[in-house]
Design a protein around this motif. Structure first.
Motif, PDB file in Angstrom:
ATOM      1  N   LYS A  12       0.594  -1.366   0.084  1.00  0.00           N
ATOM      2  CA  LYS A  12       0.157  -0.068  -0.051  1.00  0.00           C
ATOM      3  C   LYS A  12       0.717   1.103  -0.005  1.00  0.00           C
ATOM      4  N   GLY A  42      -3.152 -10.490  11.134  1.00  0.00           N
ATOM      5  CA  GLY A  42      -3.458 -10.878  10.179  1.00  0.00           C
ATOM      6  C   GLY A  42      -4.690 -10.591   9.544  1.00  0.00           C
ATOM      7  N   GLU A  61      -4.118  -9.804   4.334  1.00  0.00           N
ATOM      8  CA  GLU A  61      -2.874  -8.590   4.158  1.00  0.00           C
ATOM      9  C   GLU A  61      -2.316  -8.505   5.894  1.00  0.00           C
ATOM     10  N   GLN A  62      -1.173  -7.950   5.890  1.00  0.00           N
ATOM     11  CA  GLN A  62      -1.147  -7.865   6.755  1.00  0.00           C
ATOM     12  C   GLN A  62       0.092  -7.037   6.715  1.00  0.00           C
ATOM     13  N   PHE A  63       0.899  -6.233   7.708  1.00  0.00           N
ATOM     14  CA  PHE A  63       2.796  -5.338   8.330  1.00  0.00           C
ATOM     15  C   PHE A  63       3.658  -6.613   7.568  1.00  0.00           C
ATOM     16  N   GLN A  69       4.686  -1.329   6.860  1.00  0.00           N
ATOM     17  CA  GLN A  69       3.249  -0.701   5.316  1.00  0.00           C
ATOM     18  C   GLN A  69       2.758  -1.699   4.818  1.00  0.00           C
ATOM     19  N   GLU A  70       1.598  -2.054   4.825  1.00  0.00           N
ATOM     20  CA  GLU A  70       0.430  -2.712   4.900  1.00  0.00           C
ATOM     21  C   GLU A  70       0.966  -3.404   3.791  1.00  0.00           C
ATOM     22  N   LYS A  79      -0.282  -6.855   0.811  1.00  0.00           N
ATOM     23  CA  LYS A  79      -2.183  -7.806   0.791  1.00  0.00           C
ATOM     24  C   LYS A  79      -0.721  -8.560  -0.012  1.00  0.00           C
TER      25      LYS A  79
END
Length: 273
Positions: free
Chosen positions: A80, A221, A244-246, A257-258, A260
């Motif tokens: 992202k 997540g 989705e996770q960091f 940061q995000e 995917k």
């Protein structure tokens, strides 16, 4: 005789083409030896099922089932990107995976339970359920993250008496810290050991802005597993996933940061009785 030679040549050519076409499908690792797999990257690929696999696996209420040999293979990574202007919306930018041969999760096992409302819950227990990977963005930035499905607990959105090609497990998982508690940064600082302040700054070593502010960062997540193929005879399932996770923060030194992630998965369901 010349015509016979030409005909024989074309027949051999056609046979070669047909043979190549018949072998153009995906390779099943179970049919290969160690020497066939080593240094080829095939070990990082999950098993799959034919596109025609559209069976069902009946599930009895109140009975627990096991899922074994689960493999989760990431195929696409998106990061992202924050907008330059407030009028713009944040978008996910596709990145390139830099980590070779060790990005897939494998040998994961867990349980599938029936709930009081008729839904099913998949709970991950253990296995090779995390892999440190790095993504390269178009601008040259490298983003590190701990790709994982650790402690995943996903529940179907509707009640069901079987696992079929409409079954989706949706839930959260634990994302451990990318760095260990004793990892030292270039200034000799870490979370559990090392210097209290940045070294090589004797004149200002006690300045608060150079103090050790490391922290052990973990997060949550979310993931969805969508079953698309089933072999009723063997209990095998396959499908696609999206999570989705960091990203990593280097023990709190940077902003997460995000991320995917999209890809494929495979598993085998057995009776846990």
């Amino acid at each position: 005789m010349k015509n016979h030679a030409i005909i024989a040549y074309f027949l051999a050519l056609c046979l070669t083409v047909l043979t190549a076409c018949s072998n153009s499908g995906e390779v099943d690792k179970r049919d290969l030896s160690y020497d066939d797999i080593v240094n080829t990257g095939l070990a990082n690929s999950c098993l799959t099922l034919p596109d025609s696999s559209r069976g069902t696996i009946p599930i009895e209420a109140g009975k627990q089932y096991a899922i074994q040999d689960m493999c989760i293979e990431p195929r696409e990574f998106f990061v992202k990107e924050e907008p330059v202007s407030k009028r713009q919306k944040a978008e996910f930018i596709e990145g390139k995976l830099l980590t070779r041969y060790t990005s897939s999760l494998d040998h994961i096992r867990g349980t599938i339970d029936t709930n009081d409302d008729g839904t099913l819950t998949f709970t991950e227990i253990d296995g090779i359920d995390f892999q440190p990977v790095t993504i390269l963005l178009p601008g040259g930035e490298e983003v590190a993250l701990m790709f994982t499905a650790k402690q995943f607990q996903g529940t179907t959105t509707a009640s069901a008496d079987s696992i079929n090609t409409s079954t989706d497990f949706v839930g959260e998982f634990h994302v451990p810290s990318y760095r260990g508690a004793v990892f030292l940064d270039p200034k000799g600082r870490s979370f559990a050991r090392g210097y209290d302040h940045a070294v090589a700054l004797p004149g200002r070593a006690d300045d608060p802005k150079f103090s050790n502010v490391k922290e052990f960062v973990s997060s949550k997540g979310k993931m969805s597993l969508n079953v698309t193929k089933i072999d009723s005879d063997t209990g095998e399932i396959a499908g696609v996933f999206e999570s989705e996770q960091f990203s990593a923060t280097d023990l709190g030194a940077g902003e997460p940061q995000e991320i995917k992630i999209k890809g494929n998965f495979y598993g085998r369901i057995t009776d846990n009785a």
